[in-house]
Design an enzyme around this catalytic site. Structure first.
Site, mmCIF file in Angstrom:
data_model
loop_
_atom_site.group_PDB
_atom_site.id
_atom_site.type_symbol
_atom_site.label_atom_id
_atom_site.label_comp_id
_atom_site.label_asym_id
_atom_site.label_seq_id
_atom_site.Cartn_x
_atom_site.Cartn_y
_atom_site.Cartn_z
ATOM 1 N N ARG A 148 0.857 -1.185 0.000
ATOM 2 C CA ARG A 148 0.000 0.000 0.000
ATOM 3 C C ARG A 148 0.890 1.231 0.000
ATOM 4 N NH1 ARG A 148 -3.700 2.224 4.917
ATOM 5 N NH2 ARG A 148 -1.823 3.471 5.219
ATOM 6 N N TYR A 160 -2.739 11.667 5.578
ATOM 7 C CA TYR A 160 -3.126 10.370 6.140
ATOM 8 C C TYR A 160 -2.105 9.296 5.772
ATOM 9 C CZ TYR A 160 -5.186 5.844 6.672
ATOM 10 O OH TYR A 160 -5.371 4.536 7.013
ATOM 11 N N ASP A 211 -5.011 3.756 -0.146
ATOM 12 C CA ASP A 211 -6.130 4.044 0.761
ATOM 13 C C ASP A 211 -6.587 5.484 0.568
ATOM 14 O OD1 ASP A 211 -7.977 4.165 2.774
ATOM 15 O OD2 ASP A 211 -6.590 3.690 4.403
ATOM 16 N N HIS A 213 -9.354 6.584 2.222
ATOM 17 C CA HIS A 213 -9.793 6.855 3.595
ATOM 18 C C HIS A 213 -11.060 7.708 3.664
ATOM 19 C CE1 HIS A 213 -8.931 7.159 8.027
ATOM 20 N NE2 HIS A 213 -8.535 5.936 7.742
ATOM 21 N N GLU A 237 -8.955 1.743 -1.570
ATOM 22 C CA GLU A 237 -9.627 1.403 -0.314
ATOM 23 C C GLU A 237 -10.474 2.565 0.198
ATOM 24 O OE1 GLU A 237 -8.062 0.714 4.253
ATOM 25 O OE2 GLU A 237 -6.813 0.032 2.572
ATOM 26 N N GLU A 263 -13.579 -1.482 6.820
ATOM 27 C CA GLU A 263 -12.890 -1.536 8.103
ATOM 28 C C GLU A 263 -13.702 -0.915 9.233
ATOM 29 O OE1 GLU A 263 -9.833 2.167 8.493
ATOM 30 O OE2 GLU A 263 -9.297 0.662 7.005
ATOM 31 N N ARG A 284 -13.537 -5.602 3.865
ATOM 32 C CA ARG A 284 -12.403 -5.413 4.762
ATOM 33 C C ARG A 284 -12.794 -5.429 6.242
ATOM 34 N NH1 ARG A 284 -9.373 -1.555 5.245
ATOM 35 N NH2 ARG A 284 -7.568 -2.911 5.573
ATOM 36 N N GLU A 340 -4.124 -7.248 5.522
ATOM 37 C CA GLU A 340 -3.304 -6.091 5.882
ATOM 38 C C GLU A 340 -2.367 -6.455 7.036
ATOM 39 O OE1 GLU A 340 -3.845 -1.343 6.977
ATOM 40 O OE2 GLU A 340 -5.497 -2.739 7.351
ATOM 41 N N TRP A 403 -12.235 12.318 8.014
ATOM 42 C CA TRP A 403 -10.813 12.063 8.230
ATOM 43 C C TRP A 403 -10.406 10.783 7.517
ATOM 44 C CZ3 TRP A 403 -8.241 8.014 10.934
ATOM 45 C CH2 TRP A 403 -6.841 8.162 10.967
#
Length: 403
Positions: A148, A160, A211, A213, A237, A263, A284, A340, A403
């Protein structure tokens, strides 16, 4: 019957805050569960200590499904991250006990190994593109087959996934949330250049992930996915917040770049539409946030029916107990995709002793009975809880952003 005679909650902060559940049976068998919810740890600790632990005493430790239903349906106020993380801790600990009683690693109880190892991806980062490329090279040298890649965005502070140089990445770093700033257009211009630079230098002989996010709207995510198609991403992601599952249909309409999400999901209901309408490629959800091994298997079984593969969240804010539980599931499910692996600090290794191993791009769970992880309670006491919160983001105009 192997009754539970003690249930203990351990809160410790060896570099990061972790909440651990210890269950002990009348036969002296101990099971460990991870109850960590980054930034809301004490809410789960209280839920366990004040509301669940008293209910476990005297219960048969071997009746895992019955205990799961008892805690889920008996709460009446179902789902949510606090409830499901607490249930997960109990469930993971009970699977650990069952494996130890049977004298087998947990994956053997789940049907045995469906593969020889668990493909894993690491995190490569950099404050600029040259630094990122150096980090990618270092991880390739370590044998990783999937990486990643995250880099700082010009004009955006506190990017991030990018730690300060030489430091372990820890976003939850202060007693009040740090505030960062975000600029979507800068990111959308920069990200394809960054990932293109990785492909230009290292080619296509490894899997490349990124990612987002949750920071883009669906149409912005579709634009990013289209811009990245030439780089043959393994996935992007969390491209957009997932409260509205139907929003992912818009992304699908605009790009063939694979999508991973989940996630922050806590139950099968959070991803039912995403899976059954094939709006994602990888689910995930993590074992510690989605009700434990028992419920995670339900999610993965649903995903298998629709060609969706697994990609368990495995950041360092989940303890080695959680990673070991995930590896045991990963090894056994037919629709496994990738795992991950962020790793843990040296301090964390003083508290959590684990038997899983990494070699040539693959993780391997321990073959010890149960999960193959145990906790040094004396070491845990040396690292008291420290209030830490995840950051928040604001746009340039000062309004709140994801975020």
């Amino acid at each position: 019957m192997s009754k539970i005679v003690d249930a203990k909650v351990i809160v410790t902060a060896p570099g990061r805050n972790y909440v651990t559940l210890k269950l002990t049976t009348a036969d002296g068998v101990v099971g460990w569960g991870d109850a960590t919810l980054n930034g809301r740890e004490l809410a789960v600790a209280s839920y366990l200590r004040d509301h669940i632990c008293p209910l476990l005493i005297g219960r048969d430790s071997q009746r895992i499904e019955d205990t799961w239903q008892y805690l889920y349906k008996g709460a009446y106020w179902r789902r949510g991250p606090v409830t499901m993380t607490a249930i997960a801790a109990v469930d993971i600990a009970l699977w650990d006990i069952k494996g130890k009683v049977a004298g087998l690693p947990v994956y053997q109880l789940l049907g045995g190994a469906a593969r020889d190892g668990v493909l894993t991806y690491c995190h490569a980062t950099g404050e600029d593109v040259p630094a990122l490329l150096d980090d990618v090279a270092a991880h390739l040298d370590q044998g990783f087959l999937a990486i990643r890649a995250q880099a700082s965005v010009p004009g955006v502070d506190k990017a991030y996934g990018v730690p300060a140089k030489g430091e372990f990445y820890e976003p939850a770093s202060s007693a009040v949330p740090e505030e960062g700033h975000w600029d979507t257009e800068s990111y959308l211009r920069h990200a394809p250049q960054v990932l293109g630079a990785v492909r230009e230098r290292f080619g296509f002989d490894f899997h490349l992930l990124h990612d987002v996010h949750h920071r883009l709207t669906p149409i912005e995510a579709g634009r990013l996915g289209k811009d990245l198609e030439e780089h043959r991403m393994f996935w992007i992601e969390d491209p957009t917040p997932a409260e509205d599952q139907s929003a992912f249909r818009l992304i699908r309409d605009h790009t063939t770049t694979p999508i991973a999400v989940g996630e922050v999901f806590n139950s099968i209901w959070d991803c039912q539409q995403l899976i059954t309408e094939r709006l994602i490629d990888y689910i995930r959800t993590s074992v510690s946030h989605a009700g434990g091994i028992t419920h995670l298997r339900r999610i993965f079984s649903l995903a298998e029916l629709y060609g969706v593969r697994t990609g368990c969240h495995g950041a360092g804010d989940l303890s080695p107990i959680s990673l070991s539980a995930a590896l045991n599931v990963d090894l056994a499910v037919p629709n496994f995709g990738i795992q991950e692996y962020m790793g843990h600090t040296e301090q964390t290794a003083e508290v959590f002793r684990s038997g899983y191993t990494f070699a040539n791009g693959y993780l391997h769970p321990s073959d010890e009975p149960g999960l193959g992880v145990w906790v040094d309670e004396e070491a845990a006491e040396r690292f008291p809880y420290e209030p830490r919160y995840l950051p928040v983001n604001r746009r340039r105009d000062g309004s709140m952003h994801d975020w």
